[in-house]
Design a protein around this motif. Structure first.
Motif, PDB file in Angstrom:
ATOM      1  N   VAL A 114      58.776  -8.422   0.844  1.00  0.00           N
ATOM      2  CA  VAL A 114      57.906  -8.526   2.010  1.00  0.00           C
ATOM      3  C   VAL A 114      56.459  -8.791   1.602  1.00  0.00           C
ATOM      4  CG1 VAL A 114      57.189  -7.339   4.127  1.00  0.00           C
ATOM      5  CG2 VAL A 114      59.389  -6.796   3.097  1.00  0.00           C
ATOM      6  N   ARG A 115      55.746  -9.541   2.463  1.00  0.00           N
ATOM      7  CA  ARG A 115      54.303  -9.742   2.342  1.00  0.00           C
ATOM      8  C   ARG A 115      53.668  -9.326   3.660  1.00  0.00           C
ATOM      9  NH1 ARG A 115      55.827 -15.286   0.733  1.00  0.00           N
ATOM     10  NH2 ARG A 115      55.970 -15.289  -1.517  1.00  0.00           N
ATOM     11  N   ALA A 116      52.461  -8.777   3.600  1.00  0.00           N
ATOM     12  CA  ALA A 116      51.785  -8.361   4.829  1.00  0.00           C
ATOM     13  C   ALA A 116      50.272  -8.529   4.705  1.00  0.00           C
ATOM     14  CB  ALA A 116      52.109  -6.907   5.145  1.00  0.00           C
ATOM     15  N   THR A 117      49.647  -8.728   5.848  1.00  0.00           N
ATOM     16  CA  THR A 117      48.196  -8.835   5.929  1.00  0.00           C
ATOM     17  C   THR A 117      47.697  -7.947   7.069  1.00  0.00           C
ATOM     18  OG1 THR A 117      48.300 -11.131   5.171  1.00  0.00           O
ATOM     19  CG2 THR A 117      46.256 -10.428   6.236  1.00  0.00           C
ATOM     20  N   ALA A 118      46.668  -7.170   6.795  1.00  0.00           N
ATOM     21  CA  ALA A 118      46.028  -6.339   7.818  1.00  0.00           C
ATOM     22  C   ALA A 118      44.654  -6.918   8.124  1.00  0.00           C
ATOM     23  CB  ALA A 118      45.888  -4.900   7.338  1.00  0.00           C
ATOM     24  N   THR A 119      44.345  -7.042   9.412  1.00  0.00           N
ATOM     25  CA  THR A 119      43.055  -7.560   9.842  1.00  0.00           C
ATOM     26  C   THR A 119      42.497  -6.684  10.963  1.00  0.00           C
ATOM     27  OG1 THR A 119      44.065  -9.026  11.491  1.00  0.00           O
ATOM     28  CG2 THR A 119      43.665  -9.965   9.312  1.00  0.00           C
ATOM     29  N   ASP A 120      41.192  -6.803  11.165  1.00  0.00           N
ATOM     30  CA  ASP A 120      40.595  -6.233  12.373  1.00  0.00           C
ATOM     31  C   ASP A 120      40.300  -7.431  13.268  1.00  0.00           C
ATOM     32  OD1 ASP A 120      38.292  -7.291  11.170  1.00  0.00           O
ATOM     33  OD2 ASP A 120      37.477  -5.346  10.637  1.00  0.00           O
ATOM     34  N   GLU A 121      39.268  -7.363  14.084  1.00  0.00           N
ATOM     35  CA  GLU A 121      38.983  -8.480  14.992  1.00  0.00           C
ATOM     36  C   GLU A 121      38.537  -9.741  14.255  1.00  0.00           C
ATOM     37  OE1 GLU A 121      36.420  -7.059  18.126  1.00  0.00           O
ATOM     38  OE2 GLU A 121      37.787  -5.390  18.532  1.00  0.00           O
ATOM     39  N   ASN A 122      38.080  -9.609  13.012  1.00  0.00           N
ATOM     40  CA  ASN A 122      37.743 -10.763  12.183  1.00  0.00           C
ATOM     41  C   ASN A 122      39.004 -11.156  11.417  1.00  0.00           C
ATOM     42  OD1 ASN A 122      36.833 -12.680  10.419  1.00  0.00           O
ATOM     43  ND2 ASN A 122      35.263 -11.402   9.471  1.00  0.00           N
ATOM     44  N   GLU A 123      39.825 -11.988  12.022  1.00  0.00           N
ATOM     45  CA  GLU A 123      41.109 -12.358  11.429  1.00  0.00           C
ATOM     46  C   GLU A 123      40.978 -13.321  10.252  1.00  0.00           C
ATOM     47  OE1 GLU A 123      43.690 -13.678  14.550  1.00  0.00           O
ATOM     48  OE2 GLU A 123      43.573 -11.765  15.604  1.00  0.00           O
ATOM     49  N   ASP A 124      39.783 -13.886  10.044  1.00  0.00           N
ATOM     50  CA  ASP A 124      39.579 -14.828   8.949  1.00  0.00           C
ATOM     51  C   ASP A 124      39.450 -14.139   7.594  1.00  0.00           C
ATOM     52  OD1 ASP A 124      39.654 -16.961  10.716  1.00  0.00           O
ATOM     53  OD2 ASP A 124      37.479 -16.923  11.039  1.00  0.00           O
ATOM     54  N   VAL A 125      39.032 -12.868   7.597  1.00  0.00           N
ATOM     55  CA  VAL A 125      38.844 -12.127   6.355  1.00  0.00           C
ATOM     56  C   VAL A 125      39.692 -10.859   6.427  1.00  0.00           C
ATOM     57  CG1 VAL A 125      37.177 -11.058   4.794  1.00  0.00           C
ATOM     58  CG2 VAL A 125      36.476 -13.006   6.205  1.00  0.00           C
ATOM     59  N   PRO A 126      40.814 -10.821   5.707  1.00  0.00           N
ATOM     60  CA  PRO A 126      41.706  -9.654   5.790  1.00  0.00           C
ATOM     61  C   PRO A 126      41.048  -8.357   5.329  1.00  0.00           C
ATOM     62  CG  PRO A 126      42.794 -11.495   4.695  1.00  0.00           C
ATOM     63  CD  PRO A 126      41.342 -11.863   4.840  1.00  0.00           C
ATOM     64  N   VAL A 127      41.511  -7.264   5.911  1.00  0.00           N
ATOM     65  CA  VAL A 127      41.122  -5.929   5.479  1.00  0.00           C
ATOM     66  C   VAL A 127      41.911  -5.572   4.223  1.00  0.00           C
ATOM     67  CG1 VAL A 127      41.238  -3.468   6.096  1.00  0.00           C
ATOM     68  CG2 VAL A 127      40.459  -5.165   7.779  1.00  0.00           C
ATOM     69  N   ALA A 128      43.212  -5.896   4.253  1.00  0.00           N
ATOM     70  CA  ALA A 128      44.083  -5.601   3.115  1.00  0.00           C
ATOM     71  C   ALA A 128      45.264  -6.556   3.111  1.00  0.00           C
ATOM     72  CB  ALA A 128      44.578  -4.158   3.194  1.00  0.00           C
ATOM     73  N   MET A 129      45.844  -6.716   1.925  1.00  0.00           N
ATOM     74  CA  MET A 129      47.067  -7.512   1.780  1.00  0.00           C
ATOM     75  C   MET A 129      48.055  -6.685   0.982  1.00  0.00           C
ATOM     76  SD  MET A 129      45.560 -11.331   1.348  1.00  0.00           S
ATOM     77  CE  MET A 129      47.097 -12.063   1.818  1.00  0.00           C
ATOM     78  N   ALA A 130      49.337  -6.872   1.274  1.00  0.00           N
ATOM     79  CA  ALA A 130      50.362  -6.084   0.594  1.00  0.00           C
ATOM     80  C   ALA A 130      51.552  -6.942   0.221  1.00  0.00           C
ATOM     81  CB  ALA A 130      50.824  -4.941   1.498  1.00  0.00           C
ATOM     82  N   THR A 131      52.203  -6.537  -0.862  1.00  0.00           N
ATOM     83  CA  THR A 131      53.506  -7.074  -1.235  1.00  0.00           C
ATOM     84  C   THR A 131      54.386  -5.874  -1.523  1.00  0.00           C
ATOM     85  OG1 THR A 131      52.870  -7.250  -3.561  1.00  0.00           O
ATOM     86  CG2 THR A 131      52.628  -9.228  -2.222  1.00  0.00           C
ATOM     87  N   GLY A 132      55.644  -5.993  -1.171  1.00  0.00           N
ATOM     88  CA  GLY A 132      56.505  -4.847  -1.387  1.00  0.00           C
ATOM     89  C   GLY A 132      57.962  -5.196  -1.485  1.00  0.00           C
ATOM     90  N   THR A 133      58.715  -4.210  -1.954  1.00  0.00           N
ATOM     91  CA  THR A 133      60.167  -4.304  -1.988  1.00  0.00           C
ATOM     92  C   THR A 133      60.722  -3.117  -1.216  1.00  0.00           C
ATOM     93  OG1 THR A 133      60.205  -3.167  -4.126  1.00  0.00           O
ATOM     94  CG2 THR A 133      60.327  -5.580  -4.170  1.00  0.00           C
ATOM     95  N   PHE A 134      61.795  -3.372  -0.483  1.00  0.00           N
ATOM     96  CA  PHE A 134      62.424  -2.378   0.362  1.00  0.00           C
ATOM     97  C   PHE A 134      63.925  -2.457   0.162  1.00  0.00           C
ATOM     98  CE2 PHE A 134      58.308  -2.913   2.042  1.00  0.00           C
ATOM     99  CZ  PHE A 134      58.004  -1.803   2.803  1.00  0.00           C
ATOM    100  N   THR A 135      64.610  -1.337   0.410  1.00  0.00           N
ATOM    101  CA  THR A 135      66.067  -1.353   0.295  1.00  0.00           C
ATOM    102  C   THR A 135      66.639  -2.250   1.381  1.00  0.00           C
ATOM    103  OG1 THR A 135      66.297   0.582   1.718  1.00  0.00           O
ATOM    104  CG2 THR A 135      66.201   0.969  -0.671  1.00  0.00           C
ATOM    105  N   ALA A 136      67.753  -2.882   1.066  1.00  0.00           N
ATOM    106  CA  ALA A 136      68.463  -3.721   2.017  1.00  0.00           C
ATOM    107  C   ALA A 136      69.946  -3.423   1.884  1.00  0.00           C
ATOM    108  CB  ALA A 136      68.185  -5.197   1.743  1.00  0.00           C
ATOM    109  N   GLY A 137      70.655  -3.594   2.948  1.00  0.00           N
ATOM    110  CA  GLY A 137      72.096  -3.333   2.926  1.00  0.00           C
ATOM    111  C   GLY A 137      72.867  -4.491   3.486  1.00  0.00           C
ATOM    112  N   THR A 138      72.806  -5.610   2.796  1.00  0.00           N
ATOM    113  CA  THR A 138      73.471  -6.816   3.321  1.00  0.00           C
ATOM    114  C   THR A 138      74.967  -6.780   3.148  1.00  0.00           C
ATOM    115  OG1 THR A 138      73.245  -8.003   1.240  1.00  0.00           O
ATOM    116  CG2 THR A 138      71.445  -8.227   2.831  1.00  0.00           C
ATOM    117  N   GLY A 139      75.447  -6.047   2.165  1.00  0.00           N
ATOM    118  CA  GLY A 139      76.885  -5.976   1.944  1.00  0.00           C
ATOM    119  C   GLY A 139      77.483  -7.264   1.379  1.00  0.00           C
ATOM    120  N   LYS A 140      76.656  -8.194   0.922  1.00  0.00           N
ATOM    121  CA  LYS A 140      77.148  -9.466   0.370  1.00  0.00           C
ATOM    122  C   LYS A 140      77.726  -9.285  -1.010  1.00  0.00           C
ATOM    123  CE  LYS A 140      73.958 -12.392   2.866  1.00  0.00           C
ATOM    124  NZ  LYS A 140      72.839 -13.292   2.773  1.00  0.00           N
TER     125      LYS A 140
END
Length: 140
Positions: A114-140
């Motif tokens: 996953v990738r994420a961006t946090a902004t306030d009312e100034n959407e042109d300059v992010p407050v924070a950015m994140a990358t992450g891994t999470f458990t998944a259960g696709t069963g493939k």
């Protein structure tokens, strides 16, 4: 409000931390989620500046990333955070709502990315950015 958004919103509002922080699900679709958190005095980390504590921003980003994973068509089950790296780029402007947009861009048999961006009312300059891994259960 679509049924999918309504159900996801009810789930997020059932999370004690999301309720305490005032999080609201704005949108959710196949692998994407948008959650906002209004400014509140109880979230201030520095009383001199009125800036929201980084922990509140972190919780918002983590919750939004999890929602994005749960909405991904390849992940039919719940999720949990494996790793989340957040880069704080600037202080959120006091008095403004913080909004996070997360995208689950890849899912394997057991891990979602996953990738994420946090902004306030100034959407042109992010407050924070994140990358992450999470458990998944696709069963493939």
């Amino acid at each position: 409000m679509s049924d999918k958004i309504k159900l996801a919103s009810q789930f997020i509002q059932a999370l004690p931390h999301a309720q305490a922080l005032g999080m609201t699900l704005e949108d959710i679709d196949a692998g994407t989620a948008v959650i906002s958190m209004p400014y509140a005095e109880k979230l201030v980390g520095d009383p001199k500046t009125g800036v929201v504590h980084g922990g509140a921003v972190s919780a918002l980003m983590d919750t939004c990333c999890g929602a994005a994973v749960m909405s991904h068509p390849s992940n039919p089950s719940g999720t949990a955070t494996i790793d989340l790296r957040i880069e704080y780029l600037r202080a959120a402007t006091p008095g403004q709502t913080i909004t996070t947009r997360a995208t689950c861009y890849h899912v394997t048999r057991s891990v979602a990315f996953v990738r994420a961006t946090a902004t306030d009312e100034n959407e042109d300059v992010p407050v924070a950015m994140a990358t992450g891994t999470f458990t998944a259960g696709t069963g493939k």
